[in-house]
Write a protein that holds these residues in place. Sequence first.
Motif, PDB file in Angstrom:
ATOM      1  N   SER A  74       0.721  -0.991   0.053  1.00  0.00           N
ATOM      2  CA  SER A  74      -0.138  -0.039  -0.130  1.00  0.00           C
ATOM      3  C   SER A  74       0.897   1.318  -0.142  1.00  0.00           C
ATOM      4  O   SER A  74       1.977   1.061   0.383  1.00  0.00           O
ATOM      5  CB  SER A  74      -0.912   0.261   1.129  1.00  0.00           C
ATOM      6  OG  SER A  74      -0.133   0.031   2.124  1.00  0.00           O
ATOM      7  N   HIS A  82       4.220   5.182  -4.817  1.00  0.00           N
ATOM      8  CA  HIS A  82       2.943   4.443  -5.458  1.00  0.00           C
ATOM      9  C   HIS A  82       3.761   3.422  -6.437  1.00  0.00           C
ATOM     10  O   HIS A  82       3.244   3.628  -7.683  1.00  0.00           O
ATOM     11  CB  HIS A  82       1.929   5.356  -6.070  1.00  0.00           C
ATOM     12  CG  HIS A  82       1.116   5.814  -5.089  1.00  0.00           C
ATOM     13  ND1 HIS A  82       1.342   6.718  -4.035  1.00  0.00           N
ATOM     14  CD2 HIS A  82      -0.072   5.723  -4.704  1.00  0.00           C
ATOM     15  CE1 HIS A  82       0.646   6.977  -3.236  1.00  0.00           C
ATOM     16  NE2 HIS A  82      -0.390   6.541  -3.637  1.00  0.00           N
ATOM     17  N   PHE A  95       4.481  -0.558  -7.275  1.00  0.00           N
ATOM     18  CA  PHE A  95       4.393  -1.850  -6.610  1.00  0.00           C
ATOM     19  C   PHE A  95       4.562  -3.191  -7.487  1.00  0.00           C
ATOM     20  O   PHE A  95       4.898  -2.944  -8.847  1.00  0.00           O
ATOM     21  CB  PHE A  95       2.760  -2.430  -6.645  1.00  0.00           C
ATOM     22  CG  PHE A  95       1.951  -0.985  -5.832  1.00  0.00           C
ATOM     23  CD1 PHE A  95       0.800  -0.381  -6.296  1.00  0.00           C
ATOM     24  CD2 PHE A  95       2.218  -0.820  -4.576  1.00  0.00           C
ATOM     25  CE1 PHE A  95       0.320   0.805  -5.801  1.00  0.00           C
ATOM     26  CE2 PHE A  95       1.376   0.072  -3.815  1.00  0.00           C
ATOM     27  CZ  PHE A  95       0.627   0.993  -4.420  1.00  0.00           C
ATOM     28  N   ILE A 112       4.662  -7.097  -8.861  1.00  0.00           N
ATOM     29  CA  ILE A 112       4.006  -8.474  -8.679  1.00  0.00           C
ATOM     30  C   ILE A 112       5.229  -9.209  -9.283  1.00  0.00           C
ATOM     31  O   ILE A 112       5.770  -9.450 -10.352  1.00  0.00           O
ATOM     32  CB  ILE A 112       3.023  -8.355 -10.010  1.00  0.00           C
ATOM     33  CG1 ILE A 112       1.916  -7.045  -9.554  1.00  0.00           C
ATOM     34  CG2 ILE A 112       2.128  -9.539  -9.994  1.00  0.00           C
ATOM     35  CD1 ILE A 112       0.991  -6.922 -10.645  1.00  0.00           C
ATOM     36  N   ALA A 114      -2.485  -9.486  -9.194  1.00  0.00           N
ATOM     37  CA  ALA A 114      -2.735  -8.574  -8.317  1.00  0.00           C
ATOM     38  C   ALA A 114      -3.922  -7.644  -8.614  1.00  0.00           C
ATOM     39  O   ALA A 114      -4.275  -7.633  -9.783  1.00  0.00           O
ATOM     40  CB  ALA A 114      -1.506  -7.552  -8.311  1.00  0.00           C
ATOM     41  N   ILE A 170      -5.325  -3.992  -8.036  1.00  0.00           N
ATOM     42  CA  ILE A 170      -4.725  -2.662  -7.560  1.00  0.00           C
ATOM     43  C   ILE A 170      -6.060  -1.703  -7.612  1.00  0.00           C
ATOM     44  O   ILE A 170      -6.794  -1.841  -8.441  1.00  0.00           O
ATOM     45  CB  ILE A 170      -3.833  -2.262  -8.700  1.00  0.00           C
ATOM     46  CG1 ILE A 170      -2.555  -3.042  -8.757  1.00  0.00           C
ATOM     47  CG2 ILE A 170      -3.617  -0.874  -8.200  1.00  0.00           C
ATOM     48  CD1 ILE A 170      -2.565  -3.874  -9.858  1.00  0.00           C
ATOM     49  N   VAL A 222       4.003  -2.041 -11.336  1.00  0.00           N
ATOM     50  CA  VAL A 222       2.831  -1.345 -11.665  1.00  0.00           C
ATOM     51  C   VAL A 222       2.945   0.207 -10.557  1.00  0.00           C
ATOM     52  O   VAL A 222       3.408   0.198  -9.586  1.00  0.00           O
ATOM     53  CB  VAL A 222       1.514  -1.650 -10.859  1.00  0.00           C
ATOM     54  CG1 VAL A 222       0.202  -1.145 -10.830  1.00  0.00           C
ATOM     55  CG2 VAL A 222       1.025  -3.289 -11.625  1.00  0.00           C
ATOM     56  N   THR A 235      -3.584   0.573  -2.917  1.00  0.00           N
ATOM     57  CA  THR A 235      -3.460  -0.849  -2.524  1.00  0.00           C
ATOM     58  C   THR A 235      -3.221  -1.625  -3.512  1.00  0.00           C
ATOM     59  O   THR A 235      -3.794  -1.407  -4.575  1.00  0.00           O
ATOM     60  CB  THR A 235      -4.639  -1.406  -1.641  1.00  0.00           C
ATOM     61  OG1 THR A 235      -5.763  -1.534  -2.362  1.00  0.00           O
ATOM     62  CG2 THR A 235      -4.696  -0.361  -0.523  1.00  0.00           C
ATOM     63  N   CYS A 236      -2.184  -2.901  -3.323  1.00  0.00           N
ATOM     64  CA  CYS A 236      -2.040  -3.869  -4.148  1.00  0.00           C
ATOM     65  C   CYS A 236      -2.050  -5.111  -3.504  1.00  0.00           C
ATOM     66  O   CYS A 236      -1.155  -5.261  -2.677  1.00  0.00           O
ATOM     67  CB  CYS A 236      -0.630  -3.439  -5.013  1.00  0.00           C
ATOM     68  SG  CYS A 236      -0.086  -4.762  -6.056  1.00  0.00           S
ATOM     69  N   VAL A 238      -1.667  -8.845  -3.604  1.00  0.00           N
ATOM     70  CA  VAL A 238      -1.086  -9.939  -4.620  1.00  0.00           C
ATOM     71  C   VAL A 238      -1.252 -11.317  -4.186  1.00  0.00           C
ATOM     72  O   VAL A 238      -1.121 -11.739  -2.971  1.00  0.00           O
ATOM     73  CB  VAL A 238       0.526  -9.669  -4.542  1.00  0.00           C
ATOM     74  CG1 VAL A 238       1.348 -10.574  -5.657  1.00  0.00           C
ATOM     75  CG2 VAL A 238       0.661  -8.428  -5.178  1.00  0.00           C
TER      76      VAL A 238
END
Lengths: 211, 207
Positions: free
Chosen positions: A56, A76, A78, A80, A86, A88, A185, A207-208, A210
């Motif tokens: 996050s 921001h 992220f 994967i 994921a 998002i 991302v 938020t992401c 996974v």
Amino acid sequence: MSDKFLVPIDLAQSDTVQNPAAGVTRVQAFTDGSIRTISSAGVQNNLTAGSVSMQSARLTATQANSTVTPAVLTGHTFTIPPGKTALINANLAATAAATTTGIALGIRVAQGAGANGNAQGSWFITTALTSAAAATALEDGDIYNVAAGANALGEVLGTATTAGNNAASGTAIVRNTSTNANTTVTIEFRSEVAGSAVTAQIGTSATCVVG
Amino acid sequence: MDKLLTYLDIAQEDGTQNPAAAHSRVKAKTNGAVVSRSPAGVESTLGGSLAIFFGSGARVGTGLEVIPGTTFTLPPGKNAYVVGLGLASGISVSGGTTTFGFRLQQGAGANAPAVCSFEVKLLNTGSGGAAVADGLRNAGVLSVAAGATADAVTTRNSTFGDPSGNKAVAKITNTSTNADTTVSLVRQSSAGVAAGTASAYIFALIS
């Protein structure tokens, strides 16, 4: 050497630290290799059913962009990992230097160089067209299919006329089909008008999840 | 032999060989969950499961059809937060209607229904098309009895045969204790266009 005693583990149920309730929850191994908890009502939870992680990000200071070039919101970004998927979610709150300057929210997917599979998925973004709650917004969505070393941006620009706009939200599902490289991302924003700043506000977040 | 019902206290350690003074307790809750509890009283639930599905499929006929690869099972007593996105064909055809959303099927003999709250939005813009202001939204609740099937969908007339930017979100609960709920993404394009590739993606968190 004594024989093994193979038993389930029974845990006393309690919603407080020291006072157990009358029921019991059992921790038990199954022949498929899983370990599960079983409540006295027969509800099972699999403790070994895979893993979930959540990344996050949240702006703790305002961030301005007076260009029409997307900029990554601070923090921001992220990752994967290979083989993972994921979900998002991003929310942008912003102000603009002029009521005729709109804001854009974007979700960019970049696939690692040398990846042996693409990053695939879909995005959907909504950008308000006014600065107050209203029934108007611009929305769009599309798919991602990003090859190794490439990137794709899903973005919606909220054009502004006399009222300005100040909010956008986006959702994406991204799957890293490679086995050897990460997918990255990033959540990005920009101004509609070159030289007129839009400022992302404290609390803008994403938020992401996974798995 | 009487059972010994106990908590499981585990020494806290941050990667060295020297345990910290405090302990975390692993214990069961009356709702059947197992949690770890820190000395400060912070609890984290152990376990749970995540199901993730990736679906894509070719356009087939004009009926309301399940998108291949987007079906998952929700066991008894479980909750799911589900997001479905996508459906971009790269083919634009005028006319017809498009439908997108979730299909719920409750197992035969289930002793309680599957319940759902949902929102589905369809945009009238094709793959790579411009952002539009006319998303058509449907939201509601469903209760699906044993052996029954229900769809949580939105339908719109489309300028494009398979609009991009479809989004479906639902919270689904299988309230039964003895049968599964089956959940899928479904789509329909009545335009009867030539075969193409429609990509849809589903992400489900189950606990």
